[in-house]
Design a protein around this motif. Structure first.
Motif, PDB file in Angstrom:
ATOM      1  N   GLN A  51       1.022  -1.171   0.330  1.00  0.00           N
ATOM      2  CA  GLN A  51       0.027   0.265   0.068  1.00  0.00           C
ATOM      3  C   GLN A  51       1.098   1.137  -0.413  1.00  0.00           C
ATOM      4  OE1 GLN A  51      -2.822  -0.511  -0.433  1.00  0.00           O
ATOM      5  NE2 GLN A  51      -3.749  -2.324  -0.319  1.00  0.00           N
ATOM      6  N   ARG A  55       0.829   3.728  -3.405  1.00  0.00           N
ATOM      7  CA  ARG A  55       1.142   5.327  -2.847  1.00  0.00           C
ATOM      8  C   ARG A  55       2.214   6.397  -4.095  1.00  0.00           C
ATOM      9  NH1 ARG A  55      -2.586   2.067  -0.600  1.00  0.00           N
ATOM     10  NH2 ARG A  55      -4.683   3.656  -0.742  1.00  0.00           N
ATOM     11  N   PRO A  58       1.019   7.184  -9.181  1.00  0.00           N
ATOM     12  CA  PRO A  58      -0.767   7.138  -9.000  1.00  0.00           C
ATOM     13  C   PRO A  58      -1.049   6.927 -10.743  1.00  0.00           C
ATOM     14  CG  PRO A  58       0.959  10.020  -9.200  1.00  0.00           C
ATOM     15  CD  PRO A  58       1.838   8.261  -8.984  1.00  0.00           C
ATOM     16  N   LEU A  61      -2.115   3.633  -9.309  1.00  0.00           N
ATOM     17  CA  LEU A  61      -3.786   3.899  -8.553  1.00  0.00           C
ATOM     18  C   LEU A  61      -4.592   3.797  -8.785  1.00  0.00           C
ATOM     19  CD1 LEU A  61      -2.240   6.667  -5.947  1.00  0.00           C
ATOM     20  CD2 LEU A  61      -2.383   3.850  -5.120  1.00  0.00           C
ATOM     21  N   ILE A  66      -8.175   3.275  -7.008  1.00  0.00           N
ATOM     22  CA  ILE A  66      -7.759   3.640  -5.948  1.00  0.00           C
ATOM     23  C   ILE A  66      -7.592   5.412  -6.330  1.00  0.00           C
ATOM     24  CG2 ILE A  66      -6.607   4.228  -3.745  1.00  0.00           C
ATOM     25  CD1 ILE A  66      -5.165   1.269  -4.454  1.00  0.00           C
ATOM     26  N   ARG A  67      -8.636   6.066  -5.817  1.00  0.00           N
ATOM     27  CA  ARG A  67      -8.943   7.018  -6.016  1.00  0.00           C
ATOM     28  C   ARG A  67      -8.646   8.360  -5.297  1.00  0.00           C
ATOM     29  NH1 ARG A  67     -13.347   7.734  -9.183  1.00  0.00           N
ATOM     30  NH2 ARG A  67     -13.408   9.626  -9.020  1.00  0.00           N
ATOM     31  N   GLU A  68      -7.171   8.151  -5.447  1.00  0.00           N
ATOM     32  CA  GLU A  68      -5.555   9.625  -5.107  1.00  0.00           C
ATOM     33  C   GLU A  68      -4.934   9.499  -5.456  1.00  0.00           C
ATOM     34  OE1 GLU A  68      -4.530   7.200  -1.340  1.00  0.00           O
ATOM     35  OE2 GLU A  68      -5.741   5.865  -1.070  1.00  0.00           O
ATOM     36  N   ARG A  69      -4.303  10.501  -5.567  1.00  0.00           N
ATOM     37  CA  ARG A  69      -3.908  11.822  -6.569  1.00  0.00           C
ATOM     38  C   ARG A  69      -3.691  10.955  -7.934  1.00  0.00           C
ATOM     39  NH1 ARG A  69       2.634   9.082  -5.474  1.00  0.00           N
ATOM     40  NH2 ARG A  69       3.242  11.576  -5.935  1.00  0.00           N
ATOM     41  N   ASP A 160     -13.168  15.483 -10.296  1.00  0.00           N
ATOM     42  CA  ASP A 160     -12.638  14.758 -10.954  1.00  0.00           C
ATOM     43  C   ASP A 160     -11.773  15.605 -12.587  1.00  0.00           C
ATOM     44  OD1 ASP A 160     -12.732  12.317  -9.398  1.00  0.00           O
ATOM     45  OD2 ASP A 160     -14.556  11.568 -10.375  1.00  0.00           O
ATOM     46  N   ASN A 163      -9.313  17.168 -11.917  1.00  0.00           N
ATOM     47  CA  ASN A 163      -7.920  16.555 -11.651  1.00  0.00           C
ATOM     48  C   ASN A 163      -7.149  16.464 -13.015  1.00  0.00           C
ATOM     49  OD1 ASN A 163      -8.184  16.297  -8.736  1.00  0.00           O
ATOM     50  ND2 ASN A 163      -8.875  14.459  -8.892  1.00  0.00           N
TER      51      ASN A 163
END
Length: 609
Positions: A51, A55, A58, A61, A66-69, A160, A163
């Motif tokens: 994990q 991370r 990106p 992910l 996985i909704r990060e960065r 989103d 982003n």
């Protein structure tokens, strides 16, 4: 993604478990409770490191759902790579210091050994860090950026969308770094051969077509993708317009200058490179290729041994093809039959939108039929969905014949079998079954989906990559349906053999190119002479093998090992042999090197006695 969280094809033959010297004191037997505790601790540590590792990436992910960065790209700098290597060293030292190998369960010991060897291989391989061509027609970043945005970047809300714009604004920084690194490699004499540049420059220019880059009503592929995704949010018109304006600004101020700089650099390199194709031309090229073969096959086979194996397999398969010629009462020799299979219109769909739609529909039907038959030979089924799609237009001229992308772990995206329908003459009907089984079920979709759905297995193993295992399974999955009664049409069975012949010929041409110093033209001639594939297919294939040295050798070597293990198990167990149970053993570990797969199968066979 971080090397230590992926079981890459660089994992080599692993030694046996450690044993104490006779002079050492005898250790007390490990209790079940101690084993359970130590195994749980190690698995928790693996998960923590996985994990932490993902991370740092990106883009990975996003592939995992996985909704990060979501506003960032992977860091392409050499400094970042070195930081990751240092972290890998620290992780390996931490594992050795804090966990007792002898107190682990058998499966946890396997994880320990794989993790250790994986780290060591990534450290050893770092001396070749700039040998992979970052701009190439198969997986180069010039196509990777738009492909990622179209297929990975979701827009489910306004954040989103912003982003997405942030990522467009970040394209210049990312591409400029990769361009600079490619120039540094070029100064060392590390450049792809001249033909590669035509493909990459063309694909890069394709990214800059359409509005707002040109005065046309046709939107650029990225702007069209952004607009399509934003429209689904049902936002007020003024808010949508503000987002479109920002996206256009990002395309004009980041994407365009980044790709213009890339194109100018590539044109400069094109004038400096040579037409030499194999990696023998690179500094320490022979060592690099030996490393690639070991990494891809997970064996110690030399280039000459692989070359000879390929020649023998080509000869064997030619014999089986002659049997089919007899069955269909074809008059002529094998070359005549090849020409017939290449050129007769009955074997291809029309090169029209209707023909392409018909291909996708038939491939989907074949996979659906196979799904219904899977319980006959498998005990475990994939949960993730699968869809068949065409390769996107902007990259279809350069991309390979077919490939697979795994599903998102959260179920938000199904597995996808991509068929390249740029020229329908390169996708004959008689190869459809074998391709669908290889990329779909029981092939890559089944193996990769089951791997990431495994319970009690560390994530770094679920998402690992061992090319000989994965592609060996894919090729085995082309053969298995023959035993189930598929390929009833002799021409379709010829297609199966043609696909196997293709992989056998790869052993010859890959080693020919990179070890025996064959030219691109000689390798193409070998394929056009010894396989029924059309010339365009052969050209694309050879160009792939040139920029992906060694990778193509893994398929046949992996398939041979899986079949060998299966037949040995059948011979030993007799009536006790269960095919579904054998498949469970092969699939339940996640990707592993071939020698580890052999250990697992042998252990299972002994347990059934």
């Amino acid at each position: 993604m971080k090397h230590f969280i992926m079981i890459t094809a660089s994992v080599l033959a692993l030694g046996g478990t450690l044993t104490a010297c006779s002079s050492e004191p005898v250790k007390a037997p490990v209790t079940e409770a101690e084993m359970a505790t130590e195994t749980a601790r190690l698995n928790a540590w693996f998960e923590e490191k996985f994990q932490e590792g993902v991370r740092d990436y990106p883009e990975y992910l996003a592939s995992l759902g996985i909704r990060e960065r979501m506003d960032e790209w992977n860091d392409p700098t050499r400094a970042f790579e070195l930081e990751q290597l240092d972290e890998e060293r620290q992780n390996l030292a931490e594992m050795k210091e804090n966990f007792d190998f002898d107190k682990l369960s058998e499966d946890a010991q396997l994880s320990y050994r794989l993790f250790e060897r994986n780290v060591n291989n990534s450290l050893d391989g770092d001396k070749y860090h700039d040998y992979g061509y970052p701009f190439n027609q198969m997986f180069g970043i010039q196509s990777g950026i738009p492909t990622f945005m179209l297929n990975r970047h979701r827009i489910d809300n306004v954040e989103d969308a912003r982003n997405y714009i942030a990522r467009l604004n970040g394209v210049k920084d990312v591409l400029d770094v990769v361009v600079a690194r490619s120039e540094q490699a070029a100064e060392k004499g590390i450049m792809p051969p001249k033909f590669v540049y035509g493909h990459v420059i063309r694909d890069s220019k394709n990214v800059l077509t359409g509005a707002p880059f040109e005065e046309t009503d046709e939107l650029n592929l990225l702007l069209a993708d952004f607009e399509t995704k934003v429209k689904k949010l049902d936002l007020p018109e003024d808010e949508q317009e503000a987002l479109y304006t920002d996206a256009i600004t990002a395309l004009l101020t980041s994407v365009r200058p980044a790709y213009e700089n890339l194109i100018a650099t590539l044109e400069s390199q094109e004038a400096r490179t040579t037409t030499d194709d194999g990696v023998w031309k690179l500094p320490d090229g022979a060592d690099y290729y030996a490393n690639r073969l070991k990494m891809m096959t997970t064996t110690d086979m030399t280039a000459s041994e692989i070359h000879d194996l390929g020649l023998a397999e080509v000869d064997r398969i030619h014999g089986e093809m002659r049997d089919i010629m007899t069955a269909v009462e074809f008059e002529g020799d094998l070359q005549d039959f090849f020409e017939f299979m290449r050129t007769d219109e009955q074997f291809v769909y029309p090169n029209t939108e209707a023909g392409k739609a018909a291909y996708l529909a038939e491939a989907t039907r074949m996979i659906d039929v196979m799904y219904d038959r899977l319980p006959e030979v498998f005990n475990t089924m994939p949960k993730a969905g699968l869809e068949v799609v065409a390769v996107e237009a902007f990259r279809e001229k350069s991309a390979g014949k077919a490939f697979y992308n795994r599903p998102a772990q959260d179920g938000s995206r199904p597995g996808r079998y991509y068929a390249n329908l740029y020229d329908m003459n390169d996708m004959p009907k008689y190869q459809m079954e074998a391709l669908a089984y290889h990329e779909g079920v029981p092939g890559h979709h089944m193996q990769l989906s089951i791997a990431q759905e495994l319970e009690g297995v560390p994530s770094f193993r679920k998402y690992g990559r061992v090319t000989a295992y994965t592609e060996g399974w894919g090729l085995y999955s082309e053969y298995l349906p023959k035993e189930m009664g598929f390929y009833a049409d002799p021409y379709s069975d010829f297609g199966r053999l043609a696909m196997e012949l293709w992989r056998a010929a790869r052993l010859v041409v890959d080693t020919g190119l990179h070890d025996k110093r064959w030219s691109r033209e000689k390798a193409i001639e070998y394929l056009t002479t010894n396989t029924p594939n059309p010339e365009g297919d052969c050209i694309k294939a050879i160009e792939r093998y040139i920029v992906m040295p060694g990778q193509a050798t893994a398929y046949k070597i992996g398939m041979i090992k899986i079949l060998e293990l299966r037949e040995e198990a059948k011979a030993t167990l007799g009536d006790k042999f269960d095919l579904g149970a054998f498949h469970d053993v092969v699939l339940a570990s996640g990707p592993v090197p071939l020698n580890i797969l052999e250990d697992r199968v042998n252990t299972w066979v002994k347990s059934q006695g």
